[in-house]
Design a protein around this motif. Sequence first.
Motif, short mmCIF file in Angstrom:
data_model
loop_
_atom_site.label_atom_id
_atom_site.label_comp_id
_atom_site.label_asym_id
_atom_site.label_seq_id
_atom_site.Cartn_x
_atom_site.Cartn_y
_atom_site.Cartn_z
N GLU A 88 -24.31 15.55 8.26
CA GLU A 88 -25.49 15.43 7.40
C GLU A 88 -25.58 16.60 6.42
OE1 GLU A 88 -28.65 15.23 10.23
OE2 GLU A 88 -28.71 13.03 10.22
N GLN A 89 -25.33 17.82 6.92
CA GLN A 89 -25.41 19.00 6.07
C GLN A 89 -24.30 19.03 5.03
OE1 GLN A 89 -28.04 21.38 6.22
NE2 GLN A 89 -28.81 19.64 7.40
N ILE A 90 -23.10 18.59 5.41
CA ILE A 90 -22.00 18.51 4.43
C ILE A 90 -22.36 17.53 3.33
CG2 ILE A 90 -19.61 17.77 4.06
CD1 ILE A 90 -18.95 18.84 6.85
N ALA A 91 -22.94 16.39 3.72
CA ALA A 91 -23.31 15.37 2.75
C ALA A 91 -24.36 15.88 1.77
CB ALA A 91 -23.83 14.13 3.48
N ILE A 92 -25.39 16.56 2.28
CA ILE A 92 -26.43 17.11 1.41
C ILE A 92 -25.81 18.12 0.44
CG2 ILE A 92 -28.51 18.55 1.36
CD1 ILE A 92 -29.19 17.32 4.16
N ALA A 93 -24.95 19.00 0.98
CA ALA A 93 -24.30 20.01 0.13
C ALA A 93 -23.42 19.36 -0.93
CB ALA A 93 -23.48 20.95 1.00
N LEU A 94 -22.66 18.36 -0.55
CA LEU A 94 -21.78 17.68 -1.50
C LEU A 94 -22.57 17.05 -2.64
CD1 LEU A 94 -19.23 15.92 0.88
CD2 LEU A 94 -18.67 17.61 -0.86
N GLY A 95 -23.71 16.44 -2.32
CA GLY A 95 -24.55 15.85 -3.36
C GLY A 95 -24.99 16.89 -4.36
N SER A 96 -25.42 18.06 -3.87
CA SER A 96 -25.89 19.14 -4.75
C SER A 96 -24.75 19.70 -5.59
CB SER A 96 -26.52 20.26 -3.93
OG SER A 96 -27.66 19.81 -3.24
N ILE A 97 -23.61 19.94 -4.96
CA ILE A 97 -22.47 20.52 -5.68
C ILE A 97 -21.96 19.54 -6.73
CG2 ILE A 97 -20.13 21.45 -5.45
CD1 ILE A 97 -20.88 22.09 -2.48
N SER A 98 -21.90 18.25 -6.37
CA SER A 98 -21.44 17.23 -7.30
C SER A 98 -22.32 17.19 -8.54
CB SER A 98 -21.44 15.86 -6.61
OG SER A 98 -21.13 14.83 -7.52
N ASP A 99 -23.64 17.20 -8.36
CA ASP A 99 -24.55 17.16 -9.50
C ASP A 99 -24.49 18.46 -10.30
OD1 ASP A 99 -25.38 14.60 -8.93
OD2 ASP A 99 -27.14 15.23 -7.78
N ARG A 100 -24.36 19.59 -9.59
CA ARG A 100 -24.35 20.90 -10.27
C ARG A 100 -23.15 21.04 -11.19
NH1 ARG A 100 -23.73 24.98 -12.61
NH2 ARG A 100 -24.10 27.14 -11.97
N PHE A 101 -21.98 20.55 -10.75
CA PHE A 101 -20.75 20.74 -11.51
C PHE A 101 -20.18 19.44 -12.09
CE2 PHE A 101 -20.81 24.36 -8.51
CZ PHE A 101 -20.80 25.40 -9.44
N ASN A 102 -20.98 18.38 -12.02
CA ASN A 102 -20.55 17.08 -12.55
C ASN A 102 -19.18 16.69 -12.00
OD1 ASN A 102 -20.88 14.75 -14.08
ND2 ASN A 102 -19.82 15.62 -15.86
N ALA A 103 -19.06 16.80 -10.66
CA ALA A 103 -17.77 16.60 -9.98
C ALA A 103 -17.78 15.35 -9.11
CB ALA A 103 -17.45 17.82 -9.12
N GLN A 104 -16.64 14.70 -9.05
CA GLN A 104 -16.45 13.55 -8.17
C GLN A 104 -16.18 14.04 -6.75
OE1 GLN A 104 -13.63 10.80 -10.77
NE2 GLN A 104 -13.25 12.96 -11.09
N LEU A 162 -24.03 10.51 2.39
CA LEU A 162 -24.04 11.10 1.06
C LEU A 162 -25.19 10.56 0.21
CD1 LEU A 162 -20.23 11.16 0.27
CD2 LEU A 162 -21.75 13.14 0.17
N PRO A 163 -25.97 11.46 -0.42
CA PRO A 163 -27.06 10.99 -1.28
C PRO A 163 -26.51 10.37 -2.56
CG PRO A 163 -26.80 13.37 -1.46
CD PRO A 163 -25.86 12.92 -0.38
N LYS A 164 -27.35 9.62 -3.25
CA LYS A 164 -26.92 9.00 -4.51
C LYS A 164 -26.62 10.09 -5.53
CE LYS A 164 -29.14 4.49 -4.13
NZ LYS A 164 -30.08 3.54 -4.75
N THR A 165 -25.50 9.92 -6.20
CA THR A 165 -25.10 10.87 -7.24
C THR A 165 -24.55 10.08 -8.42
OG1 THR A 165 -23.55 12.65 -7.78
CG2 THR A 165 -22.88 11.13 -6.05
N ARG A 166 -24.63 10.68 -9.60
CA ARG A 166 -24.12 9.99 -10.78
C ARG A 166 -22.59 9.98 -10.82
NH1 ARG A 166 -26.08 14.95 -12.62
NH2 ARG A 166 -24.54 16.32 -13.64
N ASN A 167 -21.96 10.72 -9.91
CA ASN A 167 -20.50 10.81 -9.88
C ASN A 167 -19.91 9.93 -8.78
OD1 ASN A 167 -20.05 13.02 -11.91
ND2 ASN A 167 -21.41 14.10 -10.50
N LYS A 168 -18.67 9.57 -8.97
CA LYS A 168 -18.00 8.68 -8.02
C LYS A 168 -17.73 9.38 -6.69
CE LYS A 168 -15.74 5.15 -10.81
NZ LYS A 168 -14.46 4.48 -11.12
N VAL A 169 -17.88 8.60 -5.62
CA VAL A 169 -17.56 9.07 -4.27
C VAL A 169 -16.57 8.07 -3.67
CG1 VAL A 169 -18.44 9.61 -1.99
CG2 VAL A 169 -19.86 10.06 -4.01
N VAL A 170 -15.40 8.54 -3.25
CA VAL A 170 -14.33 7.62 -2.81
C VAL A 170 -13.73 8.11 -1.49
CG1 VAL A 170 -12.02 6.78 -3.37
CG2 VAL A 170 -13.78 6.83 -5.13
N LEU A 171 -13.44 7.17 -0.61
CA LEU A 171 -12.67 7.45 0.60
C LEU A 171 -11.20 7.24 0.26
CD1 LEU A 171 -12.74 8.06 3.69
CD2 LEU A 171 -12.87 5.60 4.04
#
Length: 364
Positions: free
Chosen positions: A207-223, A245-254
């Motif tokens: 859960e914590q990794i997912a929250i962090a990933l959402g923030s980092i993705s939005d902060r740096f416009n990263a997939q 993972l929270p909704k983000t404007r960037n792509k998330v892929v397995l």
Amino acid sequence: MSKIVISGYYGFNNAGDEALLSAILASLRAIEPDVDITVISGNPGNTIAMHQVKSLYRFAAVRLLKAIGEADLVISGGGSLLQDVTSKRSLLYYLSIIAAAKCKGRKVMLFAQGIGPIRNRFMRLLTRTVCNKADLITVRDRDSAEELERMGVSVENVEITADSVLTLNPASKLKGKEFLSKAGLDPYRPIIGVSVREWPDNQHCLEQIAIALGSISDRFNAQIAVLPLQVSMDMKASQILMNYLPKTRNKVVLVKGKYSTEDFLSIIGCFRLLIGMRLHALIFAAVMKVPLMAVSYDPKVDSFVKEIGARAVGTVADLDAERVVQAAEMLWGAEQTLQEQRIAEMRKLAQSNAVKAFNLLHRK
């Protein structure tokens, strides 16, 4: 022609252990190109196809004993073979290979192993007894050497080197870009890679990794690329992470597939940042000079990041999303000079394992 038998956790589609085997084989063949190598494996057919070696099934006792008896040197490793966290049976198995080799009068080397944790008192006594029979022990970090000393293993035969995977050469990023593109990502835009694994009580961590990933993705416009290193064991945790993972404007892929060691290096080399639980995901990032952030589930992860002059951002039990985000902001675009210098030193230590193996093999 020298005959070597190698024992380890091979043939189970674990990217880290297959990378270890690739690195060990390459380092041995660099010294003696026609060395005769037999690998003990959970899937000999796959091991033969992937690594161009002879291979025997790990429980084919009669054939194994024959191969061990004919070897000039038996290598145990690399990886974390001597530990009882996964199971006591696996520890007993790897100790039995060492003991069988010594009973047959063969030379034995523990090759760049990570030792422990071994918690059971009887298992610690047994490990001490068997390891004191080995002709040479190289360990991949100082913590492993200290654990052997605490168990009563003679320090005279123990040398600190480094994980064999560090001897691998960086891979071209071309195939990685192709794989990521097929998975639906744009390899020419920033990508954050993450490698997680199944572990008891890991819901909070994911859960914590997912929250962090959402923030980092939005902060740096990263997939975001979620990359399982052992599909059979990592897929459940990877899918849970995807769901968190929270909704983000960037792509998330397995990103999943039957990748070789070189493929994994190439993929990870395309990341701007790697967040990893798996030790060898972190080592792949180090080889490819990708900034890394470790989430610790085992002392071996702490040992590695300590050796390269870094530290884990948290453990499975206490990971905090805000700390992860802060660490990512510090690493993003920062110079990794000190870390790269330490990794270069560790690479030389890792390369010395094969030299030590042949020195032992030819010692009268």
